[in-house]
Write a protein that holds these residues in place. Sequence first.
Motif, mmCIF file in Angstrom:
data_model
loop_
_atom_site.group_PDB
_atom_site.id
_atom_site.type_symbol
_atom_site.label_atom_id
_atom_site.label_comp_id
_atom_site.label_asym_id
_atom_site.label_seq_id
_atom_site.Cartn_x
_atom_site.Cartn_y
_atom_site.Cartn_z
ATOM 1 N N HIS A 25 0.823 -1.205 0.000
ATOM 2 C CA HIS A 25 0.000 0.000 0.000
ATOM 3 C C HIS A 25 0.861 1.261 0.000
ATOM 4 N N HIS A 57 2.704 7.499 5.960
ATOM 5 C CA HIS A 57 1.388 8.041 6.341
ATOM 6 C C HIS A 57 0.539 7.110 7.201
ATOM 7 N N ASP A 58 0.625 5.802 6.989
ATOM 8 C CA ASP A 58 -0.227 4.869 7.742
ATOM 9 C C ASP A 58 0.478 4.245 8.938
ATOM 10 N N ASP A 127 -3.312 8.670 -1.768
ATOM 11 C CA ASP A 127 -3.863 7.610 -0.911
ATOM 12 C C ASP A 127 -5.161 7.084 -1.526
ATOM 13 N N ASN A 131 -6.492 3.490 -2.566
ATOM 14 C CA ASN A 131 -7.642 2.950 -1.819
ATOM 15 C C ASN A 131 -8.850 2.673 -2.720
HETATM 16 FE FE LIG Z 1 -3.151 4.899 3.210
#
Ligand SMILES: [Fe+2]
Length: 168
Positions: A25, A57-58, A127, A131
């Motif tokens: 991801h 970011h995650d 993102d 996603n």
């Molecule tokens: Fe993400």
Amino acid sequence: MNIQLAQLMRAMINYDSGDVPRIQHFVKVHDFAATIGISENLDEETQLILEAAAILHDIGIHLAEVKYGNCNGKAQEELGPNEARKLLTEVGGFTEAQTERICWLIGHHHTYDNVKTADHRILLEADFLVNSFEDNLDVKGIMAFRKRVFRSTYAIDILDKMWKIEKA
Ligand SMILES: [Fe+2]
């Protein structure tokens, strides 16, 4: 991507070791963010900050799962920045201002209203490009998010090409 970002990428892969979907991801989000940022002519400093934020970011997900039993966006925003700061320090070479900005972006990567800066905008767009596929969104969901968040010319272009959106 420069050597510093490559080191950060490796540090984040190590952080998520064994979690293949999450590694895949953020590699994809980083690549979209890098492509859009360069296409939109970001200055070098903003591009570096954007790419670092995209890689990290995650990072709050695992802690959010442990602490709250889920990985919802707000929990990630709360828990991500501190974890990110550790990794940025470990890799080294990021100034205090860069570190703070990267952490701010991570703390706002599920904040869609009042987006005022290109780095924040492009992180949200990159993102979502990932996603929209990974979460199996339908056309209605994609179009709604496109309208609400997408503003960068090249992010819109990629989204439209990817999903063959003819007219919006
Ligand atoms: Fe993400």
